[in-house]
Design a protein around this motif. Structure first.
Motif, PDB file in Angstrom:
ATOM      1  N   THR A 202      51.283 109.172  18.256  1.00  0.00           N
ATOM      2  CA  THR A 202      52.288 110.141  17.835  1.00  0.00           C
ATOM      3  C   THR A 202      53.525 109.420  17.348  1.00  0.00           C
ATOM      4  OG1 THR A 202      51.517 111.793  19.426  1.00  0.00           O
ATOM      5  CG2 THR A 202      53.743 112.075  18.568  1.00  0.00           C
TER       6      THR A 202
ATOM      7  N   LYS B  60      57.246 110.569  16.164  1.00  0.00           N
ATOM      8  CA  LYS B  60      58.073 111.781  16.165  1.00  0.00           C
ATOM      9  C   LYS B  60      59.531 111.437  15.962  1.00  0.00           C
ATOM     10  CE  LYS B  60      58.674 111.979  21.171  1.00  0.00           C
ATOM     11  NZ  LYS B  60      58.513 112.763  22.371  1.00  0.00           N
TER      12      LYS B  60
ATOM     13  N   ARG C  32      49.343 111.711  14.676  1.00  0.00           N
ATOM     14  CA  ARG C  32      50.169 112.923  14.679  1.00  0.00           C
ATOM     15  C   ARG C  32      51.588 112.548  14.271  1.00  0.00           C
ATOM     16  NH1 ARG C  32      52.073 115.649  19.926  1.00  0.00           N
ATOM     17  NH2 ARG C  32      52.982 117.587  19.166  1.00  0.00           N
TER      18      ARG C  32
ATOM     19  N   VAL D 290      55.166 114.177  13.977  1.00  0.00           N
ATOM     20  CA  VAL D 290      55.940 115.343  14.388  1.00  0.00           C
ATOM     21  C   VAL D 290      57.345 115.197  13.811  1.00  0.00           C
ATOM     22  CG1 VAL D 290      56.812 116.713  16.324  1.00  0.00           C
ATOM     23  CG2 VAL D 290      54.612 115.523  16.531  1.00  0.00           C
TER      24      VAL D 290
ATOM     25  N   VAL E 189      47.508 114.668  11.514  1.00  0.00           N
ATOM     26  CA  VAL E 189      48.195 115.951  11.597  1.00  0.00           C
ATOM     27  C   VAL E 189      49.665 115.741  11.274  1.00  0.00           C
ATOM     28  CG1 VAL E 189      48.899 117.809  13.174  1.00  0.00           C
ATOM     29  CG2 VAL E 189      46.598 116.815  13.347  1.00  0.00           C
TER      30      VAL E 189
ATOM     31  N   GLU F 299      53.089 117.841  11.728  1.00  0.00           N
ATOM     32  CA  GLU F 299      53.592 119.012  12.450  1.00  0.00           C
ATOM     33  C   GLU F 299      55.099 119.108  12.261  1.00  0.00           C
ATOM     34  OE1 GLU F 299      54.275 119.918  17.141  1.00  0.00           O
ATOM     35  OE2 GLU F 299      52.314 119.124  16.571  1.00  0.00           O
TER      36      GLU F 299
ATOM     37  N   GLY G 182      58.366 120.350  13.719  1.00  0.00           N
ATOM     38  CA  GLY G 182      58.742 120.667  15.087  1.00  0.00           C
ATOM     39  C   GLY G 182      59.572 121.924  15.263  1.00  0.00           C
TER      40      GLY G 182
END
Length: 168
Positions: A115, A117, A131, A133, A149, A151, A153
């Motif tokens: 991830t 982010k 991922r 984010v 992915v 995304e 937030g």
């Protein structure tokens, strides 16, 4: 500056690096690593298996690559420079940006299961297999491939930049 050849440098406790870390050996963080300036360089890799906090601008120039297998946190408005085309930053776990900037001629790969982010700017070769984010506003200034992915937030989050080749 710490120079560690041979077996390299292994941190099993805490280090606050204010200069640089170089050498031909593999550098390993199994504890808490705080980068308060300088650079990581040499021909060996850097393996992060603990907590890595980047408090100020940092150049990563070790041609063996940087492999994050735990937690990497960029401080507010800090920059990471991937020093040459031979440098690859592999995120296998958790990477957080805080209005931060990743640049240079190297590559940043967010690996499957990982991830990335936060918010900031990525201005280097980028691939997302995991991922991504987006929290706030994030720019990726080079075309990139996404097999993972993406995304947003929140309803106000925005991703901007170049073309995304979405295969995920």
């Amino acid at each position: 500056v710490i120079t560690a050849n041979g077996q390299g440098f292994i941190n099993n406790n805490h280090i606050d690096l204010k200069g640089g870390l170089t050498g031909s050996g593999t550098h390993v963080n199994n504890g808490s690593f705080k980068a308060s300036g300088g650079s990581l360089s040499g021909s060996g890799s850097f393996e992060n298996n603990g907590i890595f906090d980047q408090d100020t601008d940092l150049t990563i120039a070790n041609t063996g690559g940087f492999n994050n297998r735990a937690i990497y946190r960029m401080g507010h408005e800090t920059a990471m420079n991937l020093g040459s085309a031979a440098v690859t930053y592999n995120n296998y776990s958790s990477f957080t940006m805080d209005d931060s900037f990743v640049a240079g001629s190297g590559a940043f790969i967010n690996r499957a299961g990982a991830t990335l982010k936060g918010n900031g700017i990525i201005n280097t070769s980028f691939t997302n297999e995991g991922r991504l984010v987006v929290q706030g506003s994030t720019g990726i200034n080079k075309s990139f491939t996404n097999s993972g992915v993406i995304e947003l937030g929140s309803t106000s989050a925005q991703l901007f930049g170049q073309e995304i080749n979405n295969t995920g």
